[in-house]
Design an enzyme around this catalytic site. Structure first.
Site, mmCIF file in Angstrom:
data_model
loop_
_atom_site.group_PDB
_atom_site.id
_atom_site.type_symbol
_atom_site.label_atom_id
_atom_site.label_comp_id
_atom_site.label_asym_id
_atom_site.label_seq_id
_atom_site.Cartn_x
_atom_site.Cartn_y
_atom_site.Cartn_z
ATOM 1 N N GLU A 30 8.463 6.524 15.233
ATOM 2 C CA GLU A 30 8.452 6.354 16.690
ATOM 3 C C GLU A 30 9.478 5.282 17.104
ATOM 4 O OE1 GLU A 30 4.443 5.841 17.812
ATOM 5 O OE2 GLU A 30 4.895 6.001 19.954
ATOM 6 N N ARG A 79 -2.182 5.466 1.370
ATOM 7 C CA ARG A 79 -3.532 6.029 1.284
ATOM 8 C C ARG A 79 -3.547 7.386 0.601
ATOM 9 N NH1 ARG A 79 -3.676 2.939 6.106
ATOM 10 N NH2 ARG A 79 -2.587 4.618 7.159
HETATM 11 P P1 AMP Z 1 3.574 10.406 10.604
HETATM 12 O O1 AMP Z 1 4.782 10.241 9.751
HETATM 13 O O2 AMP Z 1 3.822 10.095 12.046
HETATM 14 O O3 AMP Z 1 2.907 11.777 10.431
HETATM 15 O O4 AMP Z 1 2.534 9.309 10.154
HETATM 16 C C1 AMP Z 1 1.773 9.516 9.068
HETATM 17 C C2 AMP Z 1 1.411 8.243 8.334
HETATM 18 O O5 AMP Z 1 1.114 7.140 9.214
HETATM 19 C C3 AMP Z 1 0.162 8.545 7.550
HETATM 20 O O6 AMP Z 1 0.465 8.301 6.195
HETATM 21 C C4 AMP Z 1 -0.893 7.630 8.091
HETATM 22 O O7 AMP Z 1 -1.391 6.854 7.020
HETATM 23 C C5 AMP Z 1 -0.233 6.733 9.136
HETATM 24 N N1 AMP Z 1 -0.821 6.886 10.489
HETATM 25 C C6 AMP Z 1 -0.178 7.340 11.595
HETATM 26 N N2 AMP Z 1 -0.970 7.336 12.681
HETATM 27 C C7 AMP Z 1 -2.174 6.882 12.262
HETATM 28 C C8 AMP Z 1 -3.437 6.668 12.897
HETATM 29 N N3 AMP Z 1 -3.631 6.918 14.203
HETATM 30 N N4 AMP Z 1 -4.466 6.211 12.149
HETATM 31 C C9 AMP Z 1 -4.285 5.959 10.830
HETATM 32 N N5 AMP Z 1 -3.131 6.126 10.165
HETATM 33 C C10 AMP Z 1 -2.071 6.594 10.861
#
Ligand code: AMP
Length: 177
Positions: free
Chosen positions: A101, A64
């Protein structure tokens, strides 16, 4: 930053419970993309996070981040560089693995995508744990890019993702939950 515009964007983001797995509230940004006016306002708001600083490239994170990043690049007359999931880029790459995670992920960038000293902005839709953004920052730094800021449409502040990002990078979020 125009607060009225941000309110309109915020109202269009859809919470989807238990997607992609139980317990996750997924922030669905497709209603923002599907509305021409809101998509334009979102691009305006991303551009505002630059505070008038000039940059030569927008770095978008799979997937995205490509949408918002490409729109921003077009708006400000900058180039666009994708950070992609492993195995998708055809030329010589450098990559980094990071923890999710559950399990591991790996992102890559073309080695010649950023010249040393080039000023860039990184863009993604959402900051959750910061694993993905932290990995992208590592890649840009490895290539010698100067990060002007890293901008997200949404920050899930309760996950404290900023803690996983380098303290010398300015981090901006248009909406915080
Ligand atoms: P992180 O690496 O944990 O910061 O996850 C970030 C990526 O996961 C982003 O590129 C988001 O597109 C996706 N993502 C994680 N959690 C969500 C959520 N609750 N809603 C939408 N996209 C999420």
């Amino acid at each position: 930053m125009n607060e009225e515009n941000l309110k309109q964007i915020d109202a269009a983001i859809r919470d989807v419970n238990d997607f992609p797995k139980p317990g996750i509230v997924f922030k669905d940004i497709t209603p923002v993309l599907g509305d021409g006016e809101l998509f334009r306002l979102t691009t305006d708001s991303f551009a505002d996070t630059l505070n008038g600083e000039s940059i030569s490239k927008v770095i978008g994170i799979d997937a995205r981040g490509f949408i918002f990043g490409a729109a921003l690049a077009d708006r400000i007359g900058a180039g666009f560089v994708p950070v992609r999931k492993k195995g998708k880029l055809p030329w010589e790459t450098t990559g980094v693995a990071y923890s999710l995670e559950y399990g591991e992920a790996h992102v890559e960038i073309h080695k010649d995508a950023i010249k040393p000293g080039e000023r860039v902005i990184l863009v993604d839709d959402l900051l959750a744990t910061g694993g993905t953004a932290g990995a992208a920052i590592k890649l840009v730094k490895e290539l010698g890019g100067e990060i002007v800021c890293m901008s997200f449409l949404i920050e899930l502040a309760f996950l404290e993702g900023r803690k996983n990002l380098d303290s010398d990078v300015r981090v901006e979020a248009l909406l915080t939950y």
